[in-house]
Design a protein around this motif. Sequence first.
Motif, mmCIF file in Angstrom:
data_model
loop_
_atom_site.group_PDB
_atom_site.id
_atom_site.type_symbol
_atom_site.label_atom_id
_atom_site.label_comp_id
_atom_site.label_asym_id
_atom_site.label_seq_id
_atom_site.Cartn_x
_atom_site.Cartn_y
_atom_site.Cartn_z
ATOM 1 N N GLY A 1 0.803 -1.220 0.000
ATOM 2 C CA GLY A 1 0.000 0.000 0.000
ATOM 3 C C GLY A 1 0.835 1.268 0.000
ATOM 4 O O GLY A 1 0.293 2.372 0.029
ATOM 5 N N ALA A 2 2.158 1.132 -0.044
ATOM 6 C CA ALA A 2 3.070 2.281 -0.050
ATOM 7 C C ALA A 2 4.060 2.114 -1.199
ATOM 8 O O ALA A 2 4.100 1.077 -1.864
ATOM 9 N N ARG A 3 4.862 3.142 -1.436
ATOM 10 C CA ARG A 3 5.886 3.082 -2.467
ATOM 11 C C ARG A 3 7.261 2.930 -1.818
ATOM 12 O O ARG A 3 7.458 3.337 -0.672
ATOM 13 N N PRO A 4 8.219 2.360 -2.533
ATOM 14 C CA PRO A 4 9.523 2.081 -1.917
ATOM 15 C C PRO A 4 10.382 3.307 -1.679
ATOM 16 O O PRO A 4 11.356 3.235 -0.935
ATOM 17 N N PHE A 5 10.032 4.432 -2.313
ATOM 18 C CA PHE A 5 10.796 5.664 -2.143
ATOM 19 C C PHE A 5 9.848 6.785 -1.745
ATOM 20 O O PHE A 5 8.718 6.844 -2.236
ATOM 21 N N PRO A 6 10.270 7.688 -0.863
ATOM 22 C CA PRO A 6 9.406 8.819 -0.518
ATOM 23 C C PRO A 6 9.193 9.685 -1.748
ATOM 24 O O PRO A 6 10.029 9.712 -2.653
ATOM 25 N N PRO A 7 8.070 10.385 -1.821
ATOM 26 C CA PRO A 7 7.825 11.228 -2.991
ATOM 27 C C PRO A 7 8.858 12.335 -3.104
ATOM 28 O O PRO A 7 9.355 12.850 -2.096
ATOM 29 N N GLY A 8 9.205 12.703 -4.327
ATOM 30 C CA GLY A 8 10.118 13.810 -4.546
ATOM 31 C C GLY A 8 9.477 15.120 -4.116
ATOM 32 O O GLY A 8 8.257 15.258 -4.070
ATOM 33 N N SER A 9 10.306 16.069 -3.784
ATOM 34 C CA SER A 9 9.795 17.350 -3.307
ATOM 35 C C SER A 9 9.199 18.178 -4.423
ATOM 36 O O SER A 9 8.399 19.084 -4.176
ATOM 37 N N TYR B 1 14.118 12.927 -8.152
ATOM 38 C CA TYR B 1 14.046 11.469 -8.207
ATOM 39 C C TYR B 1 14.761 10.851 -7.012
ATOM 40 O O TYR B 1 15.987 10.632 -7.057
ATOM 41 N N PRO B 2 14.046 10.522 -5.933
ATOM 42 C CA PRO B 2 14.683 9.900 -4.765
ATOM 43 C C PRO B 2 15.386 8.584 -5.101
ATOM 44 O O PRO B 2 16.356 8.212 -4.431
#
Length: 298
Positions: A213-221, A226-227
Amino acid sequence: MVTARDSWAFAEGAELAPGRHAVQLLGGGHRYEAYLAWDDELYTLVVAKLVRPDQAGDASSLEVLSREARALASLSHPAIVRSFGAVLDGDHPHLVLEFLDGPRLSTLIRRYPVIVEQLLPLALELCSALHYLSRRRIVHLDVKPRNVIMSGPPRLIDLSVATGLDELERIKSPIGTDAYMAPEQCDPALFAAIGPPSDVWGLGVTLYEAVSGARPFPPGSQKGDYPQLRMDAQPLPADVPAPLAAVVMSCLEKRPGDRPTAAEIAGTLEPWAAELPRPRIGLFRPGGRIRTSDFAPR
């Protein structure tokens, strides 16, 4: 948001092309919008993917549509959306696609994560599609939950940025959807590494999001941040069986050569999927949950 100015705003029954009539608007993006339509020759419902009216005279938008039409015309696979032709020079340039009756994977996982016994057959279908694309020397470059329709079987859609391996030199800027792009799709210095492993990365992010239910990288600012270029993927939750988590995380290796192929992923998952209670074709079915012990080597 679609406005009256950039949407065709077809009424029911409006003619898109001779023998093809609008039924209802399904949605769309920046360049295109999709209508459910009735096709007299096919005598069935189809999806018409139209260039938006403010883009209808734009050579770039028409070329992207034409390239997608050519890619789809060269493909025939049960887990990839089919095309029934295109109208590229009429008043309403559009692709004619099969109508898939089912929700997007992205819609489902906003409500609840996909449980493991649902994830395995989904992953196998997507691996099948990606293996086929690689054998046809095409990379999708936008594998993500929104581009998976949960019909029977699940289908990979939207080849608008798909590219042949012999055409990769035309890529001059980052390509794909930020959160699902492999590092080599983000950084022009890495573009030479774009290929089938880039789609495996998109598969990995998709499976990670589906099961957690989540993504492996936090969203970019911001757009273009690209985190995935500067950090490692966050571990999957502890309730995901460790062997399965290892497969998903292996898709997110920074170096393309360190990722498994779609066929290798399928070869690992197939024995585990074989342990599922029957029937195992449908993704959403009653039945007992798979056990962590089912992932033990035999």
